[in-house]
Every structure is written in C-alpha cells, then in structure tokens.
Design a protein around this motif. Structure first.
Motif, PDB file in Angstrom:
ATOM      1  N   GLN A  35       0.825  -1.209   0.000  1.00 24.86           N
ATOM      2  CA  GLN A  35       0.000   0.000   0.000  1.00 24.86           C
ATOM      3  C   GLN A  35       0.860   1.260   0.000  1.00 24.86           C
ATOM      4  O   GLN A  35       0.552   2.244  -0.659  1.00 24.86           O
ATOM      5  N   ALA A  36       1.931   1.197   0.781  1.00 22.44           N
ATOM      6  CA  ALA A  36       2.760   2.399   0.941  1.00 22.44           C
ATOM      7  C   ALA A  36       3.588   2.639  -0.314  1.00 22.44           C
ATOM      8  O   ALA A  36       4.027   1.690  -0.959  1.00 22.44           O
ATOM      9  N   VAL A  37       3.815   3.895  -0.640  1.00 31.03           N
ATOM     10  CA  VAL A  37       4.761   4.196  -1.710  1.00 31.03           C
ATOM     11  C   VAL A  37       6.168   4.136  -1.113  1.00 31.03           C
ATOM     12  O   VAL A  37       6.341   4.286   0.103  1.00 31.03           O
ATOM     13  N   ILE A  38       7.152   3.926  -1.984  1.00 27.42           N
ATOM     14  CA  ILE A  38       8.557   3.985  -1.536  1.00 27.42           C
ATOM     15  C   ILE A  38       9.283   5.024  -2.371  1.00 27.42           C
ATOM     16  O   ILE A  38       9.166   5.023  -3.602  1.00 27.42           O
ATOM     17  N   VAL A  39      10.026   5.903  -1.705  1.00 31.03           N
ATOM     18  CA  VAL A  39      10.959   6.746  -2.440  1.00 31.03           C
ATOM     19  C   VAL A  39      12.380   6.329  -2.067  1.00 31.03           C
ATOM     20  O   VAL A  39      12.700   6.180  -0.901  1.00 31.03           O
ATOM     21  N   ASP A  40      13.187   6.081  -3.094  1.00 35.18           N
ATOM     22  CA  ASP A  40      14.598   5.740  -2.909  1.00 35.18           C
ATOM     23  C   ASP A  40      15.346   7.049  -3.159  1.00 35.18           C
ATOM     24  O   ASP A  40      15.421   7.517  -4.287  1.00 35.18           O
ATOM     25  N   THR A  41      15.853   7.646  -2.079  1.00 39.50           N
ATOM     26  CA  THR A  41      16.377   9.012  -2.192  1.00 39.50           C
ATOM     27  C   THR A  41      17.890   9.006  -2.300  1.00 39.50           C
ATOM     28  O   THR A  41      18.574   8.544  -1.400  1.00 39.50           O
ATOM     29  N   TRP A  42      18.408   9.532  -3.389  1.00 37.78           N
ATOM     30  CA  TRP A  42      19.856   9.673  -3.529  1.00 37.78           C
ATOM     31  C   TRP A  42      20.260  11.099  -3.178  1.00 37.78           C
ATOM     32  O   TRP A  42      19.719  12.070  -3.733  1.00 37.78           O
ATOM     33  N   TRP A  43      21.189  11.220  -2.282  1.00 36.30           N
ATOM     34  CA  TRP A  43      21.759  12.520  -1.937  1.00 36.30           C
ATOM     35  C   TRP A  43      22.979  12.287  -1.070  1.00 36.30           C
ATOM     36  O   TRP A  43      23.424  11.145  -0.940  1.00 36.30           O
ATOM     37  N   GLN A  44      23.549  13.343  -0.503  1.00 32.55           N
ATOM     38  CA  GLN A  44      24.821  13.242   0.225  1.00 32.55           C
ATOM     39  C   GLN A  44      24.877  14.292   1.338  1.00 32.55           C
ATOM     40  O   GLN A  44      24.110  15.261   1.299  1.00 32.55           O
TER      41      GLN A  44
END
Ligand code: PRX
Length: 661
Positions: free
Chosen positions: A410-419
């Motif tokens: 049900q939940a969305v997933i965000v795969d976040t790239w940053w530093q």
C-alpha cells in the motif's frame, strides 16, 4: 529469508518493473500536479517555491547570486532564523501538538509538544549565551539519540551559533580532530545513554578528547537522567547543563535574525584524504531546501506522525528528523536504541504504538529485517502511507520485501539519492507523480539537473543506459557552501575535475558527486556507488585513507591498504591488508591492536571485517599500491591485467593466501 520466498520475490520482479502509487495515496499527496517539474525549470526562480514555505524576517532580494562560482549564494538579502521556523511559528496553531516523540530504549516516553520545545530551546539558548557562546561560535555536539540533541541544535540555531554534531559512535580522537578543525571553543556532550540494555559511559570520550585537543574548550554535559549516572564520573572542570538551565528557567531569547548565507551548521564527512571535511551548510537555502523536499518528496503533513529511524548524528537526521519535519510542524519520532533490543519486533512495536504514517530507513536495515524474516512483523498493527530508503543502493529483492512486508503493498517507496554535501534529496521521485522502480532512485528532484560524464569529462548522451560519473550541472539551495575553513579543498574535491575553473560563468562549473550512475532509457537514474576512496559501511560513510592512517599508527605495521568488500547485509565492509615490520610475527595480539587502533581513531562502527597479513602489496613500478587488485581479491573477482606491476606474482599469492585462510 527462505528459498521459496526468495524465488517468489525474484519472479515477481521479472514480471513487474514499475509499481504505481495507489489512487488513495495520489489523492491525498502534497504534490500531484506534474506541472511542478516545469515550474522549477524556471531556474533559479523555481526554488522560491521552497523558500516561500518559511517565515522570513526580511525577504530575499535575489534568488541566486552566481557571480563567483562555485561560491553560490542563495536568497541573498533575506534574513531568517531556523529555530523560529522550526518552533515559534507553530505555536499559534499547534502549541499542544507533539513536536518530538521520543522513545528510550527501555520504553521511557517523552512527548515534547511545540510549546515545551519552545520553552526548552529558549532556556538552553539563554544558558548557552550565559556560558559565553556568541553568534558565529561553532559549538561541537557529541550527543546520541536523546531529546537533548535536537534541543541543543535548535538552541544553537536560535542564537546564531553554528552547531557541529559529531555522531556519538565516533571515538574521542575523532571528536578531538573535529573540535580542532572547527576551531570550536564549546563541546556539548552527555554522561551516557543506553545501548542494548547497558548504560554506556559517553562523557569519558570527551575526557580523552580534551587531552588531545589543541585549544581549551568549555565542556557542557547533559545527563541522561535527572542526575549524573552512578557509574559515571563527570569532571569538575565541566559544567552540568542542568545547573546552567536552573539559572535560566522561563527565560526567552529573541531568535537572532541570520542572513540567509550565514552558516547554520557543519557536518563532518569522509573524503578521499585522511582528513574529514567540515561541510558547511547555510541557513536560508538549506532550510528552504529540506523543508521543500520534506513536503514534496516525503509527503509530510503537520498532522502526520513521521518516523525517520536514522541517527541525528548524520546528515539524514539533521535534514529529515530535525529541520525539514519540524519546519513543517509535524510530529517527528526519535528512538534511542538498537532495532533488535530487547527483541526483533521493536521497530514494529513503536510503529504500532504511535500509529506512524511515514517511515524512513536504510537499505541496511531493510536487509536486516529481511534476514530476520516476516514473522517479526506479524501481529503488529500499523499502516505506513509512505516509506523512504536512503544512503545506499537497495537491491530490487530488498526493495520488494520492504514494499510487500513492511509497506503491505500500500505504501509508496521513495529511494532518495543525496549526500552530506547536498543537504537534501537530489535524485528521487515525487511519489504521486512517478512510478516506483525497484533498485532505481528515479528522476531528478524539481530544479535539479544531473548528468553523466565519461572519464575525459565529455557528457554521455542522456537516457541511453550508459554508466558514467554523476555530476550536477546547476547549483541548488541545499548545497554546501564550502569546506569549513578550506575553500581550496572545496574546489578540489567537488569542482575541479569536471569544471572550467577559470570561468566565472556558472554554466562552466559542475559539481562532482563522486558516485557512478547509469541513466536508464526511461530517464531514471540507477546509482552504482562511490568511484573514489570512500566506502559505505551499513550506511556509514568512511574514507579508506582514514582507516589506513589509523592502521599505520600501530607499531609493528609497516604498510597497510584498506579496500571495500561487498557484504550481503552491510553493503560494504572494510578489509585491511597489512605488511608487518621486519622480524614481527603475525599474531592475535597485533591483530587486536589494529582493531583497537581503528576503534580509537574513528569508532567501533568502523571496525575492519578481515585483517590479512601479507608479505607484499601489489604495487606499480613507481610504488603506488594498486587497491583495485586487492578489492578484486576481497570480492573474489577476476584480477585482470597485472603486467604493469613491479612484481606481477603478488596478487595471485595474496589470493591463494586469502582463499586458504
Ligand atoms: O554513494 C552514495 C550513497 O551515499 C553517499 C553519501 O553518503 P553520505 O554523505 O553519508 O549521505 C548519506 C545520506 C544521504 C553517496 O555518495 N547513497 C546515498 N543515497 C543513495 C546512495 N547510493 C545509492 N542509492 C541511494 N539512494
């Protein structure tokens, strides 16, 4: 995970490449109009949309001053205070709402309402001032996951003193190095905290660090309980924060109006040399960027209970436990302890207890949950709307497991790239607008323009499925201002390789991320990992040079090389190859001393996985150690061409030795 579960995940991934956000999610999302991407293409004016989320004492005159690249200035002429934005401005509407919801390892709970946070931040700000802290003084914090940490950060921000938090797991020496590097005259620490049921003496690290530092900083000590813990001696040279606070009860401190460009904090991180870099973040651009991305990417709303299960000692916690979420007036959960103490369902117990809506964790944690198995989730009643991963590549299988067992499809997933350097997310999907694709961070955030370059610096044609060096072409408000006290290093680490450094046109300057990436045909970016001598151990960033210099300090070690080995749970782990001095025999005692040296110089979390004693290291004719070959050996890969080595037989000998160990 059982074999049959693994097979099921694999076949599902073969069938389905993209996952759509549910209509329910899209219907309620903070951003569901694709026009957002076009608005931010109006560069740099698009970023005003983030700055508008804040309260400014004085509005900015110019969005971006790019006249002196790469020293960009954001929202120039603007004035604001970060503590005011994270605390005071919420009092009218939600003074009784919980701002920080803290759970101690042993189950203690503190619900700090915005009103309480206001009081505590003000009292501490008054106390810090009375202790002598002035605007622009760097205050070093060495605090674990207790409310004292965000309260101290916000109190520093209130009086315009940049904070420099050093992750509590760092050793005394690492603390001392960072105090010296930041010319910091104040250190704020705590007597101790709980980890796996034990009270850890933490202030002893400050004791040792104070013996090592160049200056004579004042040390302020919080206590985990009302009084110092009986097992801990707090030096008479230090001041107890509780004593200071008792003199400033009910005091309020006017938030200092800071220029948008005034620094808000330093965050030390590992680079390609032995010296950690103090990434300096500005007040206006940083706060605008993390508030904007918390709203657009993390979909945080004031009424949410939001839980980022990271440590505030790293950038993730600064941006997405403290500054972004509190600027939006939400309830941010903090947990003191280990995820498996006293049992492996601890995380789900907390999620159920507080009815968490938005959850944020690392691929390392997901891999761990996956290894423990779905049975630890059974019987816990929680429903996440949104989930995040950060810090490392997430393998599609782990992504799907997260989606299925934790997100319940049900939940969305965000795969976040940053530093650390970027302040906030740079590549990740806005969850209502883009489909999820396991293993891929997704498209650039609004206004962000990444590209891939080949090793000669030529741009690779976008979206052709090729790999290259990831760069960012345009500046953005969350980017670091400089490396504290070292503008040359700022230029050499991040800009020099792929910019025309003679040019004063910002278009000729490119930020080098240090990561490799693939730009897929669908426009999504897949991050491959670091291309430099930086490794990522369970989401902790470590420089191989820092490890090598720690090992080289050990008497009896003649030479050492550190490389990274892939690890199914931690992502990467350090392997150390050591040549001992003439006449010294390899033995357990030397091995222990090497481990201890790493623990002392950096911290226990950096402990090497393997230590291999060798007679020789693979070197070029000019004497340079070929770490790539050692990495091949550690990862059991082909060695490739070894003919340029001074002694081409060395790698094969080491390989035989490693295999027989
Ligand atoms: O290699 C990338 C990896 O983590 C590095 C940055 O580490 P640090 O400064 O400690 O910040 C971590 C939290 C933002 C990057 O250079 N990394 C970060 N996010 C991802 C990632 N690798 C793959 N996928 C990600 N989503």
């Amino acid at each position: 995970m059982s074999e049959s579960e693994e097979r099921k995940l694999e076949s599902r991934l073969r069938e389905q490449e993209y996952f759509h956000p549910s209509p329910k999610f899209v219907g309620q999302a903070n951003v569901s109009d694709p026009a957002v991407y076009d608005r931010f293409e109006d560069f740099p004016a698009g970023f005003e949309e983030y700055a508008e989320l804040l309260d400014w004492d004085e509005r900015w005159k110019e969005v971006l001053d790019a006249s002196n690249p790469p020293f960009y200035e954001w929202f120039t002429g603007g004035k604001l205070n970060a503590s005011y934005n994270c605390v005071d401005r919420h009092l009218d509407e939600r003074k009784n709402q919980t701002a920080l919801l803290w759970e101690g390892e042993k189950g203690e709970v503190r619900r700090i309402a915005y009103q309480d946070l206001y009081r505590e931040v003000n009292e501490l700000a008054a106390a810090l001032r009375a202790a002598g802290v002035e605007e622009d003084d760097v205050v070093t914090l060495h605090l674990p996951m207790v409310p004292a940490l965000p309260i101290t950060m916000l109190a520093c921000a209130r009086i315009g003193a940049p904070h420099s938090e050093v992750f509590a797991g760092f050793s005394a020496t690492a603390l001392a190095d960072r105090v010296d590097s930041a010319d910091s005259d104040y250190v704020v620490t705590i007597d101790g905290y709980y980890r796996r049921g034990e009270f850890l003496n933490h202030v002893e690290k400050a004791d040792k660090a104070m013996e090592e530092v160049d200056g004579d900083p004042e040390v302020l000590v919080w206590t985990r309980h009302d009084e110092p813990h009986e097992s801990v001696d707090v030096s008479d040279d230090y001041t107890l924060v509780s004593d200071l606070l008792s003199e400033h009860r009910r005091e309020t401190v006017e938030p200092v109006s800071r220029d948008a460009e005034d620094p808000l904090f330093l965050m030390y991180t590992s680079g390609t040399t032995g010296e950690p870099k103090g990434c300096q973040h500005r007040t206006g651009g940083y706060l605008a960027y993390v508030t904007g991305t918390s709203k657009y990417v993390l979909d945080i709303k004031p009424e949410d209970t939001y839980w980022c299960a990271a440590d505030i000692g790293w950038i993730t916690g600064h941006s997405y436990i403290v500054y972004g979420p509190l600027a939006l007036g939400t309830t941010s959960v903090m947990y003191e302890g280990a995820p498996d103490y006293p049992h492996k369902s601890r995380i789900w117990e907390i999620a159920e207890k507080y009815d968490v809506d938005v959850f944020h964790t690392s691929p390392t944690a997901v891999r761990q949950f996956m290894k423990w198995g779905p049975e630890y989730l059974e019987g816990y009643d929680f429903e996440f709307r949104h989930m995040t991963t950060v810090g490392e590549p997430i393998q599609p299988e782990a992504w799907l497991w997260y989606y299925k067992h934790i997100g319940k499809e049900q939940a969305v997933i965000v795969d976040t790239w940053w530093q650390t350097e970027t302040g906030g997310h740079l590549i990740t999907n806005l969850p209502a607008l883009k489909d999820m694709k396991p293993g891929s961070a997704g498209v650039p955030c609004p206004g962000i323009e990444p590209a891939l370059l080949d090793d000669e610096g030529e741009e690779i044609e976008p979206a052709t499925g090729q790999a290259g060096n990831l760069i960012i072409k345009r500046p953005w408000p969350g980017m670091l201002q400089t490396v504290y006290g070292n503008d040359e290093r700022f230029i050499s680490e991040y800009w020099e390789d792929f910019s025309d450094t003679e040019s004063d046109d910002w278009r000729d300057w490119n930020y080098k991320a240090g990561d490799g990436a693939v730009h897929e045909r669908d426009g999504y970016f897949r991050i491959l990992g670091r291309l430099d001598d930086v490794m990522n151990v369970a989401g902790h960033r470590l420089g191989t040079m820092e490890l090598e210099s720690a090992v080289a300090e050990v008497e009896d070690v003649a030479e050492a090389a550190v490389v990274s080995r892939e690890h199914t749970e931690k992502g990467e782990v350090p392997d150390v190859y050591v040549i001992l001095r003439e006449g010294v025999e390899e033995n357990e005692e030397v091995r222990d001393r090497i481990v201890r040296a790493v623990e002392d110089e950096i911290g226990k979390f950096a402990r090497p996985s393997n230590i291999v004693f060798v007679d020789d290291l693979p070197k070029t004719r000019s004497g340079k150690i070929m770490r790539r070959l050692l990495e091949n050996i550690s990862n059991d890969e082909d060695l490739g061409d070894t003919t340029t080595l001074r002694d081409p037989s060395v790698p094969e000998e080491i390989r035989q030795q490693v295999r027989s160990d």
